[in-house]
Motif scaffolding. Structure first.
Motif, PDB file in Angstrom:
ATOM      1  N   ALA A  59       0.964  -1.582  -0.037  1.00 55.97           N
ATOM      2  CA  ALA A  59       0.012   0.010   0.001  1.00 55.97           C
ATOM      3  C   ALA A  59       0.933   0.982   0.472  1.00 55.97           C
ATOM      4  O   ALA A  59       0.388   2.259  -0.720  1.00 55.97           O
ATOM      5  CB  ALA A  59      -0.685   0.649   1.311  1.00 55.97           C
ATOM      6  N   LYS A  60       1.634   1.144   0.619  1.00 53.95           N
ATOM      7  CA  LYS A  60       3.179   2.364   0.929  1.00 53.95           C
ATOM      8  C   LYS A  60       3.854   2.456  -0.499  1.00 53.95           C
ATOM      9  O   LYS A  60       4.355   3.641  -0.484  1.00 53.95           O
ATOM     10  CB  LYS A  60       3.471   2.539   2.006  1.00 53.95           C
ATOM     11  N   PHE A  61       3.668   1.238  -0.767  1.00 54.95           N
ATOM     12  CA  PHE A  61       4.672   1.235  -2.271  1.00 54.95           C
ATOM     13  C   PHE A  61       4.127   1.791  -3.026  1.00 54.95           C
ATOM     14  O   PHE A  61       4.773   3.087  -3.535  1.00 54.95           O
ATOM     15  CB  PHE A  61       5.322   0.210  -2.379  1.00 54.95           C
ATOM     16  N   PHE A  62       3.346   2.015  -3.430  1.00 58.74           N
ATOM     17  CA  PHE A  62       2.339   2.125  -4.409  1.00 58.74           C
ATOM     18  C   PHE A  62       1.535   3.485  -4.165  1.00 58.74           C
ATOM     19  O   PHE A  62       1.746   4.349  -5.036  1.00 58.74           O
ATOM     20  CB  PHE A  62       0.996   1.313  -4.617  1.00 58.74           C
ATOM     21  N   ASP A  63       1.381   3.805  -2.605  1.00 57.33           N
ATOM     22  CA  ASP A  63       1.568   5.040  -2.574  1.00 57.33           C
ATOM     23  C   ASP A  63       1.719   6.343  -2.447  1.00 57.33           C
ATOM     24  O   ASP A  63       1.817   7.327  -3.951  1.00 57.33           O
ATOM     25  CB  ASP A  63       0.759   4.911  -1.143  1.00 57.33           C
ATOM     26  N   LEU A 120       0.420   5.887  -7.018  1.00 60.86           N
ATOM     27  CA  LEU A 120      -1.505   5.201  -6.593  1.00 60.86           C
ATOM     28  C   LEU A 120      -1.626   4.907  -5.470  1.00 60.86           C
ATOM     29  O   LEU A 120      -0.782   3.690  -4.938  1.00 60.86           O
ATOM     30  CB  LEU A 120      -1.574   3.825  -7.911  1.00 60.86           C
ATOM     31  N   GLN A 121      -2.559   5.848  -4.679  1.00 64.21           N
ATOM     32  CA  GLN A 121      -3.242   5.380  -3.600  1.00 64.21           C
ATOM     33  C   GLN A 121      -4.362   3.902  -3.935  1.00 64.21           C
ATOM     34  O   GLN A 121      -4.957   4.088  -4.186  1.00 64.21           O
ATOM     35  CB  GLN A 121      -3.223   7.019  -2.806  1.00 64.21           C
ATOM     36  N   LEU A 122      -4.032   2.894  -3.049  1.00 65.54           N
ATOM     37  CA  LEU A 122      -4.874   1.746  -2.806  1.00 65.54           C
ATOM     38  C   LEU A 122      -6.084   2.807  -1.383  1.00 65.54           C
ATOM     39  O   LEU A 122      -5.505   2.936   0.022  1.00 65.54           O
ATOM     40  CB  LEU A 122      -4.355   0.987  -2.350  1.00 65.54           C
ATOM     41  N   PRO A 165      -9.469   1.811   1.099  1.00 67.29           N
ATOM     42  CA  PRO A 165      -9.974   1.059   1.447  1.00 67.29           C
ATOM     43  C   PRO A 165     -10.832   0.288   0.957  1.00 67.29           C
ATOM     44  O   PRO A 165     -10.598  -0.830   1.510  1.00 67.29           O
ATOM     45  CB  PRO A 165     -10.512   2.062   3.104  1.00 67.29           C
ATOM     46  N   ILE A 166     -11.428   0.577  -0.073  1.00 70.34           N
ATOM     47  CA  ILE A 166     -12.128  -0.511  -0.064  1.00 70.34           C
ATOM     48  C   ILE A 166     -11.365  -1.974  -1.137  1.00 70.34           C
ATOM     49  O   ILE A 166     -11.589  -2.751  -1.764  1.00 70.34           O
ATOM     50  CB  ILE A 166     -13.153   0.209  -0.939  1.00 70.34           C
ATOM     51  N   ILE A 167     -10.257  -1.480  -1.528  1.00 64.10           N
ATOM     52  CA  ILE A 167      -9.465  -2.196  -2.137  1.00 64.10           C
ATOM     53  C   ILE A 167      -8.928  -3.053  -1.499  1.00 64.10           C
ATOM     54  O   ILE A 167      -8.114  -4.353  -0.945  1.00 64.10           O
ATOM     55  CB  ILE A 167      -8.509  -1.493  -3.146  1.00 64.10           C
ATOM     56  N   LEU A 168      -8.100  -2.019   0.135  1.00 64.05           N
ATOM     57  CA  LEU A 168      -7.222  -2.995   1.277  1.00 64.05           C
ATOM     58  C   LEU A 168      -8.219  -3.774   1.405  1.00 64.05           C
ATOM     59  O   LEU A 168      -7.286  -4.673   2.222  1.00 64.05           O
ATOM     60  CB  LEU A 168      -7.226  -1.668   1.765  1.00 64.05           C
ATOM     61  N   GLY A 169      -9.239  -3.512   2.074  1.00 62.93           N
ATOM     62  CA  GLY A 169      -9.548  -4.217   3.463  1.00 62.93           C
ATOM     63  C   GLY A 169     -10.296  -5.314   2.337  1.00 62.93           C
ATOM     64  O   GLY A 169      -9.948  -6.494   3.390  1.00 62.93           O
ATOM     65  N   PRO A 170     -10.696  -5.922   1.377  1.00 65.46           N
ATOM     66  CA  PRO A 170     -10.639  -7.416   0.871  1.00 65.46           C
ATOM     67  C   PRO A 170      -9.246  -8.297   1.074  1.00 65.46           C
ATOM     68  O   PRO A 170      -9.262  -8.781   1.253  1.00 65.46           O
ATOM     69  CB  PRO A 170     -10.953  -7.492  -0.454  1.00 65.46           C
ATOM     70  N   MET A 171      -8.114  -7.256   0.270  1.00 68.01           N
ATOM     71  CA  MET A 171      -7.024  -7.699   0.229  1.00 68.01           C
ATOM     72  C   MET A 171      -6.837  -7.951   2.241  1.00 68.01           C
ATOM     73  O   MET A 171      -6.178  -9.481   1.683  1.00 68.01           O
ATOM     74  CB  MET A 171      -6.160  -7.041   0.050  1.00 68.01           C
TER      75      MET A 171
END
Length: 267
Positions: free
Chosen positions: A14-18, A24-26, A28-34
């Motif tokens: 998440a931090k690498f992409f952010d 590219l900010q991931l 919560p709607i993407i991080l939650g399911p992950m």
């Protein structure tokens, strides 16, 4: 141990992409399911991630201003919500606390800014690229370590603390967690509020309050209206461009006729 490692990996990504890769900010709607997937409860991951997304919907970073660490709040909030069964109540305070860590990490990386400026001034592109890649790879590591420690050592005490809270306090936390999506919508509405959206605000309120439509139905209606306005605006712009082109051609033709008449007169 395995849960802590997997959550730390998701935090790193998440931090690498952010900050490092395409900015590219991931959400919560993407991080939650992950997080839910690696913790073995995808359904709760989707539900908690969607709830946290509603909380942070109107929150975004501008330059160096970070009102709340959305990625950390999503990852740790979902993880704690699944492991303790307490939902989204921890997401907001976790996001605010992690902002302090963000400021410390960025402060530590300030030396790279001067190094990169000097590399650009000396036209040493390779050194600049190396420094940038170094920042991309190293920057997420403190957050991943924090996530590992929080999950590995913090779930038991937090779960014990939550279980020992009085029933009235737990009820208050549940009510507050249910109000947080409304707060997120209010922040989002405030940031984009304009007199032109007032009719749509009341249309959505009427559909939900009086006609009993759920969020998905209202979202589909809103998307259909948005597509209609976009297509209509595109058609209008196309017509205006065509009209402008015709005017340019007509003007050029008139100038050419005038030039020909002048040449005939002079001859």
């Amino acid at each position: 141990m395995m849960n802590a490692i997997m959550v730390a990996i998701i935090m790193y990504l998440a931090k690498f992409f952010d900050w490092g890769y395409l900015n590219l900010q991931l959400r919560p709607i993407i991080l939650g399911p992950m997080v839910g997937l690696v913790l073995g409860d995808l359904t709760q991951g989707i539900l908690i991630g969607a709830s946290i997304e509603a909380v942070f919907m109107g929150t975004f970073s501008v330059g160096g201003s970070v009102p709340s660490d959305i990625a950390a709040g999503a990852v740790l909030g979902t993880a704690f919500g699944i492991l303790t069964g307490k939902g989204v109540a921890l997401a907001v305070p976790v996001g605010l606390l992690t902002t302090l860590l963000f400021n410390l990490v960025v402060l530590g990386f300030n030396f790279l800014v001067d190094f990169e400026d000097r590399s650009v001034a000396k036209h040493k592109d390779s050194r600049f690229n190396q420094a940038h890649i170094f920042a991309m790879v190293v920057y997420p590591i403190p957050f991943a370590i924090m996530a590992f420690i929080a999950i590995y050592a913090g779930v038991g005490p937090i779960e014990s603390f939550m279980n020992n809270l009085p029933a009235q306090v737990m009820q208050m936390l549940n009510v507050m967690s249910q109000m947080l999506p409304a707060l997120g919508m209010a922040i989002l509405t405030k940031s984009m509020w304009d007199k032109e959206v007032i009719p749509f605000f009341f249309i959505g309120f009427t559909l939900a309050a009086y006609l009993g439509l759920n969020t998905m139905a209202i979202a589909i209606i809103g998307a259909a209206i948005a597509v209609y306005f976009i297509m209509n605006d595109f058609k209008h712009r196309k017509e205006m461009a065509s009209l402008k082109s015709q005017r340019v051609v007509a003007t050029a033709s008139a100038n050419e006729d005038m030039s020909n008449e002048m040449e005939d007169f002079l001859s």
